[in-house]
Design an enzyme around this catalytic site. Structure first.
Site, short mmCIF file in Angstrom:
data_model
loop_
_atom_site.label_atom_id
_atom_site.label_comp_id
_atom_site.label_asym_id
_atom_site.label_seq_id
_atom_site.Cartn_x
_atom_site.Cartn_y
_atom_site.Cartn_z
N LYS A 191 0.87 -1.17 0.00
CA LYS A 191 0.00 0.00 0.00
C LYS A 191 0.91 1.23 0.00
O LYS A 191 1.40 1.65 1.04
CB LYS A 191 -0.92 -0.01 1.22
N GLU A 267 8.86 1.34 11.59
CA GLU A 267 9.87 2.39 11.51
C GLU A 267 9.10 3.70 11.61
O GLU A 267 8.45 4.12 10.66
CB GLU A 267 10.65 2.28 10.19
N CYS A 301 12.84 10.84 8.36
CA CYS A 301 12.82 10.46 9.77
C CYS A 301 14.21 10.50 10.37
O CYS A 301 14.37 10.63 11.59
CB CYS A 301 12.21 9.07 9.94
N GLU A 398 8.69 16.28 15.70
CA GLU A 398 9.45 16.06 14.47
C GLU A 398 9.15 17.20 13.49
O GLU A 398 7.99 17.48 13.18
CB GLU A 398 9.05 14.72 13.86
#
Length: 498
Positions: A191, A267, A301, A398
């Site tokens: 996906k 992750e 990330c 973040e």
């Protein structure tokens, strides 16, 4: 800072997008969604629609799982050498089409073309690495300590896997998941992110060209990720989920995976510290900072999030970084002189802007940048902030954008405390010439990865992953294939001696 928003002609973008299949790929066939629905993919540089793709629905997802389940028995028994050779053929095709793939990445994601080309190299390496690891799946044999039998420990493919990939590295995140799964003997339902699905679809066409058996790889782009994948996750035939994305979504997926006790690789988010000590080589530290922060427009990330610099070198480090950033060029990734492309969408640009405004309201000083750019596209100026308060949102969340916030420290203990003061633990960067200090930080920095005097460390041959809220499991390296294997222990009676 130079700004250029001139874009390639729409015809060029349409030509690039037209080279990509626009359907779902299920059981070896390209097809429309069950209800005929479609969705638009937009160029973040202009906001223009570049493609209209089939929009998978839950029934399509179940068809994909049916195909993966039906193909699993045959694929898992396919000799490891043949599985590896298929991956190697796909690697060769990716290298053949590397320029076109890079263009697709830049078109749908916005990063500068040279960075897209680097991603093709990086993403391709997962295909080559796991083509070689397929034949290295091993077990062991030995006598039981009690002498009552012989022990066989063998490794086996888990079963069908659901792979959910993010938008920021559309090739590398797909190959980093698909390659080890296929090498281990698993079949997959992929996906891709709805913001950047074109690269995955092009890669799927290369798998098809390489001779992929039907059902081994199935791809279902959709704008309704949870609704479409939910029935798959609830089905007992699925045995594995691999997800790269935000921590809140990862937590939700872990809850759903617990129902059928699925193996998971997660992750998730990051809040990477970048530590510059008083003995650092500042030339190397500045270069590392530019790479660790601004690669991929800061949308990674692994991007350095908090720059923790010793007070004795903070002014010089800040000045040098700001001088470099002031020379950046903002604009279309197809311009070879552009350094910083657009953020992925309006929500991303608004989020970055809010973080900068919060930091400045708490006393941060803007050395360069600090503003959104008006006009088409979702651009934010590359920014350097000093005097950043540790209480600022930008130090807790973040950033996922081109903003470099700097704070200072006096002692090693203080630096380590600041670095570890986060729920995340994906990667950290340290710049010091002291072997003793570096070895201490290997032990004391609460991260799954660490760059020592380097600003980029991802490598297909190395295990990628974090600790704490940054996730579970590892991708890449010898460890990456383990995520798709289960271990079986068998005991045989000891054969009588003649």
């Amino acid at each position: 800072m130079t700004v250029t928003l001139e874009q390639k002609s729409p015809a060029i973008g349409q030509d690039i997008a037209s080279s990509v299949p626009h359907g779902l790929f299920i059981d070896g066939q390209w097809r429309p969604a069950a209800d005929g629905s479609e969705f638009d993919v937009r160029d973040p540089c202009t906001g223009e629609v570049i493609a209209r793709l089939a929009n998978a629905r839950p029934s399509d997802a179940m068809d994909a799982l049916d195909a993966a389940d039906a193909a699993f028995a045959s694929w898992s028994r396919t000799p490891a050498r043949e599985r590896g050779e298929l991956l190697r053929r796909v690697f060769d095709l990716v290298m053949r089409d590397r320029d076109r793939i890079a263009e697709i990445i830049t078109l749908e994601m916005g990063k500068p073309l040279r960075e897209a080309q680097a991603e093709v190299t990086y993403g391709g390496e997962f295909l080559r690495w796991f083509s070689e690891e397929a034949v290295r799946i091993s077990g062991r044999f030995g006598s039981s300590p009690e002498g009552n039998g012989d022990m066989i420990v063998s490794r086996h493919a888990l079963g069908p896997a659901l792979l959910i990939t993010p938008w920021n590295f559309p090739l590398a995140m797909a190959t980093r998941k698909i390659a080890p799964a296929l090498a281990a003997g698993c079949t997959v339902v992929v996906k891709p992110a709805a913001l950047t699905p074109l690269t995955t679809l092009y890669l799927t066409a290369l798998f098809e060209e390489a001779g992929l058996p039907p059902g081994v790889v199935n791809v279902i782009p959709t704008t309704d990720s949870g609704g479409t994948t939910g029935p798959i996750i609830a089905d007992s035939r699925l045995r594995k989920i691999s997800f790269t994305g935000s921590t809140p979504v990862g937590r939700m997926l872990l809850e759903k995976a617990s129902v059928n006790i699925l193996r998971t690789s997660m992750e998730l988010g990051g809040n990477a510290p970048f530590l510059v000590f008083e003995d650092a080589d500042l030339d190397r530290a500045v270069e590392g900072a530019i790479i660790a922060k601004f690669r991929n427009v800061g949308q990674a990330c692994t991007a350095a999030n908090r720059f923790i610099v010793h007070a004795s070198v903070a002014e010089e480090f800040s000045r040098r970084v700001a001088e470099r950033v002031a020379q950046f060029k903002l604009g279309s990734g197809f311009d070879p002189e552009v350094t910083i492309g657009p953020l992925i969408d309006e929500a991303a640009a608004s989020s970055v802007d809010a973080l900068v405004k919060d930091a400045t309201a708490r006393g941060a000083k803007v050395l360069v940048g600090g503003q959104r750019k008006s006009g088409p596209g979702t651009f934010y100026e590359p920014t350097v902030l000093t005097n950043v308060s540790p209480d600022s949102r930008i130090c807790r969340e973040e950033i996922f954008g081109p903003v470099l916030p700097i704070m200072t420290f006096e002692t090693d203990d203080e630096a380590i405390r600041i670095a570890n003061d986060t729920e995340y633990g994906l990667v950290g960067y340290i710049f010091t010439q002291s072997i003793t200090r570096g070895q201490r930080l290997i032990n004391d920095l609460q991260t799954g990865m660490m760059g020592w005097n380097v600003g980029m460390l991802s490598n297909a041959a190395a295990p990628f992953g974090g600790v704490k809220m940054s996730g579970l499991g590892r991708e890449g390296g010898a460890e990456g294939i383990d995520e798709y294997l289960t271990t079986k222990y068998s005991l045989l009676p000891t054969l009588p001696r003649p």
